[in-house]
Design a protein around this motif. Structure first.
Motif, PDB file in Angstrom:
ATOM      1  N   GLN A 185       0.831  -1.201   0.000  1.00 14.22           N
ATOM      2  CA  GLN A 185       0.000   0.000   0.000  1.00 14.22           C
ATOM      3  C   GLN A 185       0.866   1.251   0.000  1.00 14.22           C
ATOM      4  N   PHE A 186       0.389   2.253  -0.725  1.00 15.88           N
ATOM      5  CA  PHE A 186       1.074   3.543  -0.779  1.00 15.88           C
ATOM      6  C   PHE A 186       0.044   4.639  -0.598  1.00 15.88           C
ATOM      7  N   GLU A 187       0.486   5.746  -0.008  1.00 15.23           N
ATOM      8  CA  GLU A 187      -0.412   6.877   0.141  1.00 15.23           C
ATOM      9  C   GLU A 187      -0.168   7.801  -1.033  1.00 15.23           C
ATOM     10  N   GLY A 188      -1.228   8.328  -1.598  1.00 12.92           N
ATOM     11  CA  GLY A 188      -1.052   9.252  -2.712  1.00 12.92           C
ATOM     12  C   GLY A 188      -2.281  10.117  -2.870  1.00 12.92           C
ATOM     13  N   ALA A 189      -2.128  11.175  -3.662  1.00 17.04           N
ATOM     14  CA  ALA A 189      -3.261  12.059  -3.934  1.00 17.04           C
ATOM     15  C   ALA A 189      -3.843  11.655  -5.282  1.00 17.04           C
ATOM     16  N   PRO A 190      -5.169  11.534  -5.369  1.00 11.65           N
ATOM     17  CA  PRO A 190      -5.777  11.201  -6.670  1.00 11.65           C
ATOM     18  C   PRO A 190      -5.463  12.297  -7.684  1.00 11.65           C
ATOM     19  N   GLU A 191      -5.338  11.919  -8.949  1.00  8.41           N
ATOM     20  CA  GLU A 191      -5.054  12.900 -10.004  1.00  8.41           C
ATOM     21  C   GLU A 191      -6.121  13.977 -10.006  1.00  8.41           C
ATOM     22  N   GLY A 192      -5.669  15.207 -10.198  1.00  8.74           N
ATOM     23  CA  GLY A 192      -6.626  16.311 -10.289  1.00  8.74           C
ATOM     24  C   GLY A 192      -7.142  16.793  -8.945  1.00  8.74           C
TER      25      GLY A 192
END
Length: 166
Positions: free
Chosen positions: A94-101
């Motif tokens: 699992q990785f934390e990330g911001a959704p595109e846009g």
């Protein structure tokens, strides 16, 4: 001592969750302890079903995807270059990330669902998104919530663990 589930009581549930085919999704190894009465500590439909129940009673609730972990959202699938990830990469990580846009404040957890030659497929959906779930639970304990718990809107564990408080 009133053992009925009413607003502002702390409820302990032994539970398990199956999908609509009866496959076990969550064996509920740890009991679920939550603050009852609209604190968003548990899915509202389950809370509704448990309201007024007494210790020892068993409830079975069917949750549609929108009442549980939401519908499956294709837009939360992202394909990223393999080079963006650590060498030891496995499906299920699992990785934390911001959704595109989105603005950078919105982080969600992405699971690695596929690793091809130079691409990695990430899925930001909850693993149970899009599934109807059957939640079976037995009320095993009910107690009045403490003033502290009511002020914070969630259960505090007996060992004084306050790490969940904001």
């Amino acid at each position: 001592m009133n053992t009925e589930v009413i607003k502002n009581t702390v409820v302990t549930l032994d539970y398990n969750v199956t999908d609509s085919d009866g496959e076990l999704v969550d064996a509920g190894k740890e009991p679920l302890v939550y603050l009852h009465g609209g604190y968003d500590d548990i899915f509202p439909k389950i809370e509704e079903a448990v309201q007024g129940k007494k210790v020892g009673e068993t409830i079975k609730v069917k949750l549609q995807p929108e009442e549980a972990f939401g519908d499956y959202d294709e837009e939360l699938i992202q394909i990223e270059p393999r080079t963006s990830f650590p060498k030891e990469l496995q499906v299920g990580m699992q990785f934390e990330g911001a959704p595109e846009g989105s603005d950078d404040e919105e982080f969600i957890i992405y699971r690695v669902t596929d690793i091809a030659d130079d691409k990695v497929v990430l899925d930001g959906n909850h693993p149970l998104a899009g599934m109807s779930l059957i939640f079976t639970c037995t009320v095993t304990a009910v107690r009045p919530a403490s003033a502290d718990e009511l002020a914070h809107g969630h259960v505090h564990s007996d060992d004084g663990d306050e790490e969940h408080c904001h």
